[in-house]
Design a protein around this motif. Structure first.
Motif, short mmCIF file in Angstrom:
data_model
loop_
_atom_site.label_atom_id
_atom_site.label_comp_id
_atom_site.label_asym_id
_atom_site.label_seq_id
_atom_site.Cartn_x
_atom_site.Cartn_y
_atom_site.Cartn_z
N TYR A 378 -6.29 121.44 68.05
CA TYR A 378 -5.54 120.41 68.72
C TYR A 378 -6.00 119.11 68.49
O TYR A 378 -5.39 117.98 68.45
N PHE A 379 -7.51 118.95 68.03
CA PHE A 379 -8.10 117.81 67.79
C PHE A 379 -7.47 117.08 66.40
O PHE A 379 -7.31 115.96 66.39
N ILE A 380 -7.18 118.19 65.51
CA ILE A 380 -6.80 117.53 64.36
C ILE A 380 -5.35 117.06 64.47
O ILE A 380 -4.85 116.15 64.04
N LEU A 381 -4.56 117.77 65.19
CA LEU A 381 -3.23 117.35 65.45
C LEU A 381 -3.11 116.24 66.22
O LEU A 381 -2.31 115.27 65.99
N SER A 382 -4.15 115.87 67.22
CA SER A 382 -4.02 114.45 67.90
C SER A 382 -4.22 113.43 66.81
O SER A 382 -3.79 112.34 66.85
N ILE A 383 -5.16 113.66 65.93
CA ILE A 383 -5.38 112.76 64.98
C ILE A 383 -4.47 112.27 63.85
O ILE A 383 -3.86 111.09 63.76
N VAL A 384 -3.66 113.42 63.70
CA VAL A 384 -2.26 113.13 62.72
C VAL A 384 -1.36 112.38 63.76
O VAL A 384 -0.74 111.52 63.02
N ASN A 385 -1.05 112.80 64.99
CA ASN A 385 -0.01 112.24 65.76
C ASN A 385 -0.61 110.70 66.01
O ASN A 385 0.36 109.96 66.08
N SER A 386 -1.66 110.58 66.29
CA SER A 386 -2.43 109.16 66.52
C SER A 386 -1.95 108.08 65.32
O SER A 386 -1.67 107.10 65.49
N MET A 387 -2.22 108.56 64.23
CA MET A 387 -2.25 107.81 62.90
C MET A 387 -0.91 107.62 62.62
O MET A 387 -0.38 106.44 62.43
N ALA A 388 0.01 108.46 62.87
CA ALA A 388 1.55 108.42 62.75
C ALA A 388 1.98 107.39 63.66
O ALA A 388 2.81 106.35 63.27
N GLN A 389 1.47 107.18 65.07
CA GLN A 389 2.07 106.36 66.07
C GLN A 389 1.27 105.06 65.62
O GLN A 389 2.04 104.00 65.80
N ASN A 390 0.19 104.95 64.94
CA ASN A 390 -0.25 103.74 64.61
C ASN A 390 0.40 103.08 63.55
O ASN A 390 0.83 101.67 63.44
N TYR A 391 0.99 103.74 62.48
CA TYR A 391 1.95 103.13 61.59
C TYR A 391 3.19 102.73 62.03
O TYR A 391 3.82 101.58 61.78
N ALA A 392 3.80 103.45 63.17
CA ALA A 392 5.07 102.93 63.95
C ALA A 392 4.87 101.86 64.69
O ALA A 392 5.55 100.67 64.74
N LYS A 393 3.62 101.57 65.01
CA LYS A 393 3.25 100.26 65.80
C LYS A 393 3.09 99.30 64.73
O LYS A 393 3.70 98.16 65.07
N ARG A 394 2.69 99.34 63.44
CA ARG A 394 2.65 98.33 62.54
C ARG A 394 4.14 97.85 62.26
O ARG A 394 4.26 96.60 62.26
N ILE A 395 5.09 98.71 62.22
CA ILE A 395 6.43 98.24 62.09
C ILE A 395 6.91 97.73 63.24
O ILE A 395 7.60 96.51 62.84
N GLN A 396 6.57 98.08 64.32
CA GLN A 396 7.18 97.27 65.54
C GLN A 396 6.25 95.83 65.60
O GLN A 396 7.13 94.93 66.07
N GLN A 397 4.94 95.74 65.40
CA GLN A 397 4.45 94.32 65.25
C GLN A 397 5.04 93.44 64.25
O GLN A 397 5.22 92.35 64.32
N GLN A 398 5.46 94.03 63.08
CA GLN A 398 6.14 93.39 62.19
C GLN A 398 7.22 92.59 62.50
O GLN A 398 7.69 91.36 62.33
N MET A 399 8.05 93.68 63.14
CA MET A 399 9.49 92.91 63.90
C MET A 399 9.37 91.95 64.91
O MET A 399 10.06 91.05 64.88
N TYR A 400 8.15 92.01 65.57
CA TYR A 400 7.96 90.99 66.88
C TYR A 400 7.40 89.72 65.91
O TYR A 400 7.97 88.71 66.40
N SER A 401 6.73 89.91 64.99
CA SER A 401 6.27 88.65 64.19
C SER A 401 7.60 87.90 63.47
O SER A 401 7.65 86.82 63.65
N GLU A 402 8.45 88.74 63.08
CA GLU A 402 9.76 88.19 62.42
C GLU A 402 10.44 87.51 63.42
O GLU A 402 11.33 86.62 63.03
N GLU A 403 10.69 88.29 64.61
CA GLU A 403 11.55 87.60 65.63
C GLU A 403 11.12 86.35 66.23
O GLU A 403 11.70 85.34 66.43
N LYS A 404 9.59 86.17 66.24
CA LYS A 404 9.15 84.86 66.62
C LYS A 404 9.26 83.82 65.66
O LYS A 404 9.23 82.64 66.22
N THR A 405 9.33 84.05 64.61
CA THR A 405 9.71 82.98 63.60
C THR A 405 10.91 82.59 63.50
O THR A 405 11.13 81.53 62.63
N LYS A 406 11.91 83.39 64.12
CA LYS A 406 13.35 82.94 64.05
C LYS A 406 13.46 81.68 64.86
O LYS A 406 12.95 81.51 65.96
#
Length: 406
Positions: A378-406
């Motif tokens: 369960y600990f290993i699965l939580s690490i995999v899920n957490s890192m995948a969610q961190n990557y998804a957050k990177r995509i969303q943060q990049q989109m926020y930055s693009e919207e702010k510059t418009k």
């Protein structure tokens, strides 16, 4: 692989853009969008979206490796110094001489301490969920030493095989010579190292909050964002959880060193909030870490040790087994495996062979081993899920930055 990852990014970005068609500058609208984005990220788990989760996990690993490589390159003089020191220590380790007895002694102690420090760090960091290493490793170790000490009337277990295996010494101990302090002293090193590891594991929230406050930038960490929202609505807080968090925050902020020490000295699931509070209010590092280290590695660790030692002392264990037997209907059938297990452990402690050991030992050992495997998985699965969610957050943060510059 890269093409699949890019397609996943495009799908996630497309979904986010549909949600972000409203007024981006409206604070209430922005908070609602962030809430939706967070819900989307929480759905990126192996049992719901296995392929996307694994792709995001590996992409996040590649990004982290790249970031760490850049950081190490900027600190290459320190890296070279470390490698030279490692080369000298390696040469000292393999060259024959009279110093080898000291090398072996130091190797044993350093590895033993590093093992428990590492388990302590895993217990308090865990990338979103800690591995409960006290329940899985340190607690059972203290319990085994306690049971063996009362059975052998001594804690001078032969080394080796201790600590890998506990057997009674050849000389018989004096009946009644074992005290709480004797057992505490025997397990003090590993317990304090584990406590120090948990203190080290509390540093990331502190550094994250401190860096955010000094830079003035909005951090990505959701716990920190919740902390700031809690401060904004402190006067109107009604629910028990929020009021408890505020009480911890005020204690740490107003009392300082002794407030941190008090929070770290008792089992406290809200201690991450203390680290964020100290970082946010720029509490000096050694004030925070010193109080945390003393609280977790000394005060709290001795409380936990006393609890385990008292619980597994000889007369308490006998009373618990007797109480199990008193349970109507199921009592005798439940009591028998425990009695057989304890008897099997006594035989092992007195150098008896494993032949003829009752089956009850295998049953209880099998249950504990499977529990450990389940929790580690369960600990290993939580690490995999957490890192995948961190990557998804990177995509969303990049989109926020693009919207702010418009």
């Amino acid at each position: 692989m890269a093409e699949n990852g890019k397609n996943c990014e495009q799908r996630l970005t497309g979904m986010n853009k549909e949600q972000h068609n409203g007024n981006f500058t409206d604070p209430s609208s922005l908070n609602e969008k962030k809430r939706r984005d967070r819900e989307e990220r929480l759905n990126i788990v192996l049992w719901r979206q296995p392929l996307i989760t694994l792709q995001y996990f590996f992409l996040e690993i590649l990004i982290n490796l790249k970031e760490w490589t850049v950081k190490l390159w900027h600190r290459r003089s320190m890296v070279v110094s470390f490698l030279l020191l490692l080369a000298v220590l390696t040469a000292t380790y393999y060259i024959e001489g009279t110093h080898q007895q000291y090398v072996k002694f130091m190797e044993k102690k350093i590895l033993w301490c590093a093992y428990w420090v590492g388990l302590g760090i895993l217990s308090s960091v865990g990338l979103g969920t800690g591995l409960h290493t006290f329940l899985l490793y340190l607690g059972p170790h203290i319990a085994s030493v306690t049971l063996a000490a009362y059975e052998c009337n001594s804690v001078n277990f032969p080394e080796p095989p201790y600590p890998d295996q506990i057997i009674c010494p050849d000389e018989e101990g004096i009946e009644g010579s074992i005290s709480l302090w004797t057992i505490i002293s025997k397990v003090r090193l590993e317990a304090c190292m584990w406590g120090a590891g948990t203190a080290i594991g509390e540093l990331p929230p502190y550094f994250m909050a401190r860096a955010a406050r000094l830079s003035g930038a909005e951090p990505d960490d959701e716990e920190y964002q919740e902390f700031e929202e809690m401060l904004e609505h402190a006067d109107s807080a009604q629910d028990f959880a929020t009021r408890t968090k505020l009480a911890v925050q005020k204690m740490v902020q107003k009392v300082g060193f002794f407030g941190i020490l008090a929070c770290a000295s008792i089992p406290n699931p809200l201690f991450d909030l203390a680290g964020i509070t100290c970082g946010h209010f720029l509490v000096p590092f050694w004030t925070f870490f010193g109080a945390t280290l003393i609280g977790k590695a000394v005060v709290k660790m001795h409380i936990q040790k006393l609890f385990v030692i008292i619980t597994f002392s000889k007369h308490i264990v006998e009373q618990m087994v007797a109480l199990i037997g008193a349970v109507p209907s199921l009592g005798p059938s439940l009591q028998k495996p425990f009695q057989e297990y304890l008897e099997a452990q006594r035989q092992k402690l007195h150098h008896k062979t494993e032949e003829g050991i009752p089956q009850g030992e295998n049953w209880l050992s099998w249950m504990f081993e499977k529990l450990v495997i389940i929790m580690v998985c369960y600990f290993i699965l939580s690490i995999v899920n957490s890192m995948a969610q961190n990557y998804a957050k990177r995509i969303q943060q990049q989109m926020y930055s693009e919207e702010k510059t418009k």
